[in-house]
Design an enzyme around this catalytic site. Structure first.
Site, PDB file in Angstrom:
ATOM      1  CG  ASP A 107     -56.462  33.579 -68.880  1.00 32.01           C
ATOM      2  OD1 ASP A 107     -57.483  34.298 -68.932  1.00 32.01           O
ATOM      3  OD2 ASP A 107     -56.465  32.392 -69.195  1.00 32.01           O
ATOM      4  CD  GLU A 141     -55.865  28.731 -65.759  1.00 29.90           C
ATOM      5  OE1 GLU A 141     -56.269  27.796 -65.064  1.00 29.90           O
ATOM      6  OE2 GLU A 141     -55.606  28.613 -66.959  1.00 29.90           O
ATOM      7  CG  ASN A 142     -52.184  30.598 -66.871  1.00 31.45           C
ATOM      8  OD1 ASN A 142     -53.137  31.000 -67.531  1.00 31.45           O
ATOM      9  ND2 ASN A 142     -51.915  29.318 -66.743  1.00 31.45           N
ATOM     10  CG  ASN A 162     -56.630  24.678 -67.794  1.00 32.25           C
ATOM     11  OD1 ASN A 162     -56.945  25.856 -67.860  1.00 32.25           O
ATOM     12  ND2 ASN A 162     -55.611  24.192 -68.459  1.00 32.25           N
ATOM     13  CG  HIS A 163     -52.813  25.811 -65.827  1.00 25.31           C
ATOM     14  ND1 HIS A 163     -51.937  24.765 -65.892  1.00 25.31           N
ATOM     15  CD2 HIS A 163     -53.049  26.196 -67.104  1.00 25.31           C
ATOM     16  CE1 HIS A 163     -51.627  24.527 -67.162  1.00 25.31           C
ATOM     17  NE2 HIS A 163     -52.297  25.375 -67.922  1.00 25.31           N
ATOM     18  CG  HIS A 218     -60.362  28.918 -67.934  1.00 26.90           C
ATOM     19  ND1 HIS A 218     -59.683  30.111 -67.993  1.00 26.90           N
ATOM     20  CD2 HIS A 218     -59.413  27.953 -68.014  1.00 26.90           C
ATOM     21  CE1 HIS A 218     -58.384  29.874 -68.076  1.00 26.90           C
ATOM     22  NE2 HIS A 218     -58.200  28.564 -68.107  1.00 26.90           N
ATOM     23  CG  HIS A 276     -58.051  27.871 -71.597  1.00 23.81           C
ATOM     24  ND1 HIS A 276     -57.099  27.393 -70.731  1.00 23.81           N
ATOM     25  CD2 HIS A 276     -58.063  26.998 -72.648  1.00 23.81           C
ATOM     26  CE1 HIS A 276     -56.574  26.267 -71.226  1.00 23.81           C
ATOM     27  NE2 HIS A 276     -57.125  26.012 -72.389  1.00 23.81           N
ATOM     28  CG  HIS A 292     -53.160  32.613 -72.434  1.00 28.35           C
ATOM     29  ND1 HIS A 292     -51.964  32.205 -71.897  1.00 28.35           N
ATOM     30  CD2 HIS A 292     -54.108  32.294 -71.520  1.00 28.35           C
ATOM     31  CE1 HIS A 292     -52.170  31.646 -70.707  1.00 28.35           C
ATOM     32  NE2 HIS A 292     -53.455  31.690 -70.473  1.00 28.35           N
TER      33      HIS A 292
HETATM   34 FE   FE2 Z   1     -56.309  27.862 -68.739  1.00 26.98          FE
END
Ligand code: FE2
Length: 280
Positions: A8, A39-40, A67-68, A153, A178, A180
Site C-alpha cells: 500500500d 488505495e492510500n 476499503n479506501h 486486502h 491493508h 501496512h
Molecule cells: Fe486498506
C-alpha cells in the site's frame, strides 16, 4: 516468470518513492509483471486518476485497492475508463469498476489479478471466499491464465491464512495487504501457492500506519478527534514481495520480501539479484 508486488502506497512519501524507484526496480529485477496497491496513495485516502496514470507510467501493470478505494469521489467515475485499476471483487453487485482482470506480462504470459477484501473487523461485504472461488473457476491456472495473483486486502491474519489455504494449488500467490506492516511469514504452501500475510506499506514508518503520529496518538489518548489524519512525510520504505513463478505449472517457486529505503531493515530477493546463480 517474475512478479513484483508493492504494498500500500501511503501519501506523497510512498507514492513518490515508488514512482521514482519503480523504473529501476523493474529493470534490476527483470520483472515480467508488476502490481501495486494504490488505495492510500492520494493524501492517504484513495487514489486520483493522475496518480493512477503516474503509477502506470512508472511501470505498474495493475493497481489494486481496498476499503479506501472510493475516498476520492472521482474514482467512482474514472475507474470505468481503466481496466488496470481494480477494486475488491466482493463489493456489492452493481458497484462501479471491476475486481479482476487478465493482463499480458512482459514475457507474453497471461496473468490473472484478483483483488478481494476481508470481512473480519471490516465492512460486511460479500463473501470473499466464494467470490475468489468463482473467479478461479472461470479462469484457472493453465485454463486461461499462466499465473494468478490475488491481493487480499484484509485486517485479520486468520482470514488471510484461511483464504490462502482455500486457493492453495489454484493460484500462483496470495499476497495480503491493508495492515501496512510487513510480516515475516512468506512461504510456499503445500499446494504450491506463495503466501505472505502482509506485504507492508510504501510509506514513512516514523508514523502510525503511514499517518503523522500526532492525531492518531491524541485519538487513542482522548477519544476526541482534533484534526485530520495526514500522511507522514519522512523518507519512505518501499515494501513489497517478489514471487518467482514456474512457467510450466503457474505455481510458485520462490517468494521473498523486499524492503528498500527509509527506516526498516533492508532486504532484496536474493534469487533476483543480478549476480544470483541460476537455481538459487
Ligand atoms: Fe486498506
Amino acid at each position: 516468470m517474475r512478479i513484483l508486488f508493492l504494498g500500500d502506497l501511503v501519501g506523497r512519501s510512498g507514492r513518490n518513492a515508488v514512482i521514482e524507484a519503480l523504473p529501476q526496480l523493474r529493470t534490476r529485477y527483470a520483472a515480467d509483471f508488476v502490481v501495486v496497491n494504490g488505495e492510500n496513495s492520494a493524501g492517504g485516502f484513495g487514489i486520483s486518476e493522475q496518480i493512477f496514470l503516474d503509477l502506470l507510467d512508472a511501470g505498474a501493470d495493475v493497481v489494486t485497492t481496498g476499503n479506501h478505494v472510493w475516498d476520492q469521489g472521482e474514482t467512482l467515475v474514472f475507474i470505468e475508463r481503466h481496466d488496470r485499476l481494480l477494486r475488491p471483487i466482493n463489493f456489492p453487485q452493481g458497484t462501479p469498476g471491476r475486481g479482476a482482470g487478465l493482463y499480458k506480462a512482459a514475457n507474453g504470459a497471461d496473468v490473472l489479478v484478483v483483488n478481494a477484501q476481508g470481512r473480519v473487523f471490516m465492512a460486511d461485504i460479500d463473501d470473499p471466499f466464494r467470490a475468489v472461488d468463482r473467479e478461479l473457476d472461470l479462469c484457472g491456472l493453465k485454463r486461461g491464465a499462466d499465473a494468478i495473483l490475488i491481493d487480499f486486502h484484509a485486517e485479520a491474519t486468520s482470514e488471510k491464512e484461511a483464504l490462502a489455504h482455500f486457493v492453495d494449488g489454484r493460484a500462483s500467490c496470495l499476497i495480503g495487504t491493508h495492515t501496512h506492516v510487513p510480516t515475516a511469514d512468506e512461504q510456499i504452501l503445500n499446494g504450491g501457492t506463495a503466501y505472505i500475510s502482509d506485504a507492508g506499506m510504501c510509506g514513512d514508518f516514523d508514523s502510525v500506519l503511514g499517518m503523522d503520529k500526532e492525531e492518531p496518538l491524541q485519538r487513542f489518548l482522548t477519544k476526541i478527534p482534533t484534526g485530520r489524519f495526514v500522511p507522514a512525510l519522512g523518507e519512505a520504505t518501499i515494501c513489497g514481495v517478489a514471487v518467482e513463478v514456474d512457467d510450466d505449472t503457474g505455481l510458485a517457486r520462490a517468494i521473498a520480501p523486499i524492503r528498500l529505503g527509509g527506516r526498516l531493515s533492508q532486504t532484496e530477493p536474493a534469487f533476483w539479484l543480478p549476480d544470483a546463480q541460476p537455481g538459487t
